[in-house]
Motif scaffolding. Sequence first.
Motif, PDB file in Angstrom:
ATOM      1  N   LEU A   1     -26.283  33.738   6.857  1.00  0.00           N
ATOM      2  CA  LEU A   1     -27.997  33.892   7.286  1.00  0.00           C
ATOM      3  C   LEU A   1     -27.766  35.415   7.157  1.00  0.00           C
ATOM      4  N   SER A   2     -26.881  36.379   6.993  1.00  0.00           N
ATOM      5  CA  SER A   2     -26.899  37.573   6.544  1.00  0.00           C
ATOM      6  C   SER A   2     -27.523  37.246   4.855  1.00  0.00           C
ATOM      7  N   ILE A   3     -27.412  36.440   4.114  1.00  0.00           N
ATOM      8  CA  ILE A   3     -27.819  36.616   2.529  1.00  0.00           C
ATOM      9  C   ILE A   3     -28.536  35.295   2.334  1.00  0.00           C
ATOM     10  N   GLY A   4     -29.225  34.230   3.408  1.00  0.00           N
ATOM     11  CA  GLY A   4     -30.410  33.831   3.574  1.00  0.00           C
ATOM     12  C   GLY A   4     -29.482  32.582   3.462  1.00  0.00           C
ATOM     13  N   HIS A   5     -28.909  31.840   3.918  1.00  0.00           N
ATOM     14  CA  HIS A   5     -28.216  30.669   3.808  1.00  0.00           C
ATOM     15  C   HIS A   5     -27.753  29.895   5.204  1.00  0.00           C
ATOM     16  N   ALA A   6     -29.148  29.547   5.883  1.00  0.00           N
ATOM     17  CA  ALA A   6     -28.294  28.895   7.078  1.00  0.00           C
ATOM     18  C   ALA A   6     -28.778  27.546   7.550  1.00  0.00           C
ATOM     19  N   PRO A   7     -27.902  26.627   8.471  1.00  0.00           N
ATOM     20  CA  PRO A   7     -27.880  25.620   8.660  1.00  0.00           C
ATOM     21  C   PRO A   7     -28.893  24.701   9.158  1.00  0.00           C
ATOM     22  N   SER A   8     -30.057  23.746   8.556  1.00  0.00           N
ATOM     23  CA  SER A   8     -31.804  23.803   9.132  1.00  0.00           C
ATOM     24  C   SER A   8     -31.366  22.817  10.223  1.00  0.00           C
ATOM     25  N   VAL A   9     -30.477  22.025  10.860  1.00  0.00           N
ATOM     26  CA  VAL A   9     -29.232  21.874  11.683  1.00  0.00           C
ATOM     27  C   VAL A   9     -28.522  21.794  12.143  1.00  0.00           C
ATOM     28  N   THR A  10     -28.618  21.747  14.141  1.00  0.00           N
ATOM     29  CA  THR A  10     -27.196  21.593  14.175  1.00  0.00           C
ATOM     30  C   THR A  10     -25.860  21.387  14.136  1.00  0.00           C
ATOM     31  N   MET A  11     -24.401  21.854  12.775  1.00  0.00           N
ATOM     32  CA  MET A  11     -23.952  20.890  12.141  1.00  0.00           C
ATOM     33  C   MET A  11     -22.601  21.731  12.349  1.00  0.00           C
ATOM     34  N   ASN A  12     -21.562  20.947  11.660  1.00  0.00           N
ATOM     35  CA  ASN A  12     -20.324  21.108  12.051  1.00  0.00           C
ATOM     36  C   ASN A  12     -20.569  22.133  10.215  1.00  0.00           C
ATOM     37  N   PRO A  13     -19.844  23.428  11.221  1.00  0.00           N
ATOM     38  CA  PRO A  13     -20.012  24.939  10.006  1.00  0.00           C
ATOM     39  C   PRO A  13     -18.782  24.362   8.638  1.00  0.00           C
TER      40      PRO A  13
END
Length: 630
Positions: free
Chosen positions: A282-294
């Motif tokens: 998340l700190s480098i600009g990548h986060a899941p758009s929906v709730t999903m398995n990490p």
Amino acid sequence: METAEVELNDSQSQIKNGEALSIFGKTNRHVTLKFEDVAYKINIEKSGVLSRCCGPCRSKANSEKMILKGVTGAVFPGEMLAMLGPSGSGKTTLLTALGGRLGGKLSGTITYNGKPFTNAMKRDTGFVTQDDILYPHLTVTETLVFTALLRLPNTISKEEKQGVARLVISQLGLTRCKDSIVGGKTVRGVSGGERKRVSIGQEILINPTLLFLDEPTSGLDSTTAQTIVSMLWELAENGKTVVMTIHQPSSRIFYMFHKVLLLSEGNLIYFGKGSEALDYFLSIGHAPSVTMNPADFLLDLANGISTGDTGEDRGSLKQTLVSAYKGNLTDKVEKEVKGINYQSIDSMNDKKIGPWTTNWWQQFTVLLKRGVKERRHEVFSIPKIIQVIVVALLAGLLWWQSSIAHLQDQTGLLFFYSGFWGFFPVFQAIFTFPQERAMLMKERSSGMYKLSSYFMATMAGDMPMELVLPTVFVTITYWMGGLRPTASNYFKTLFVLLFSVLSSQGLGLAIGAIVMKLKAATTLGSVIMLSFVLAGGYYVQHVPIFIAWIKYISLSHHTYKLLLCSQFSMDEMYPCGPNVTCAVADFPSIKHVGLDHKEISVMAMFAMLVGYRLIAYLALMRVGVTPSKK
């Protein structure tokens, strides 16, 4: 090499004192695993015309591929590290390297409590392969007891080793199926989850301080996978160091990992706490758009797939993640690795520890007993018994009560003996070592036994079993076929045939050990045996001199000659016409082979019996073993 004296570790001391041992109990032995700048490359042979040429053009046709590209990290006692990445990312290669089982072009530094991989470390390390390499006809109890007898040192007794195996069965929840056979692809046995627990049990019964597992949840349902990882988490919580590869864990499993290592095409793109992985990306600009398995999110990133709308192609995203790791985490990881203090960590004394936990005779006797229990199901399988009996009865009926008056028929029966019991043992023995290769590599890598003890146990176990069916065959056909009805002639014929079977078996073992690929081995075996049969002296009496030498190395020729000598003598006569007798030695099918100089054939077959097995042993020395341990 004599078994070295080994100081009892805490678990073995408990066994000696008769106390209850728990594989999930606290341990006083700890291992910190450190790996710095680990790289690995392989040679790739390109297909096409260039790959088949020789000299300079061949070197140009081959190239090197980097599988691992400078991987650094550390795992401490009480931690469970999960290595994630898509197929082909290098996670299994890294696990194999960390487990001390990878040779070749491996560079970098891997240490265990600050020391390289040693006999002491091998003795204290468990390695569970992705495929469950187990003998299908052994029960769960037999599998673990035989492993305990081979892997646990002589500082504890045989009964105590068996007690450890029973305790592992109980603590892994295998009591219900302890007397069931393990099974395999063609043999029905325990379930996949139970089979996986048996594989893990083989490694943890030595109470290792360092445990490696390759895809321990592969092919299992989510509940069974959760149970196995929970068990491994408990092992880690009690002071063991656990490292595993895992492809696609559930979210429940993912949050059990103390550390996560994420690979993409051999490059590190994350190494750190599992609970901090999402925050990092998340700190480098990548986060899941929906709730999903990490874990699914991490694998998408490793494949170059982003849920964000970045517009980057896969290759660019992978390079971005590699650069981000180098800029954000590399210094932190290297600082952690270089700052490890080994003074507070126990280390096993390697000075008195040799490569073997048991002596040669113990290894031989355990392997012999295990081999007989497993192989008897194959040697005495119903289809094989039916095949031999049916062929024996058919041959007996075809040659029903032939006599010396029908000398051509009798020589034909004897040559059929040499042909059938030349081919049959060869193609049975060819399968022995190719089928055992995976097991041999697994157990030898763990330092369970010497190659010589395994080889001699295999020979000693197979020989008596392989002689039963030919004895039955000769007993049926001999009397039905009208051969000499005396005990002396019968036992001579039987001895020659059994001698031939053992020599043929040696040829099959040598072919299988050299080729190790069943299709190629059977093809080679067919060509060799057909050549031997054609040169045996029955089909062709006038062989051109430039190819006549084949008969001297033909097993069929020497067997046929000795079988003839077991039935006929030089001065014997037979009716060759009305009121006319002729010398048996002058009969065309016999004259070319001859009834003299039988000692040469005996020596030739004995040389084959020993020589083929020696070739097989030498060929096995290259199968997945360290040269110093042969």
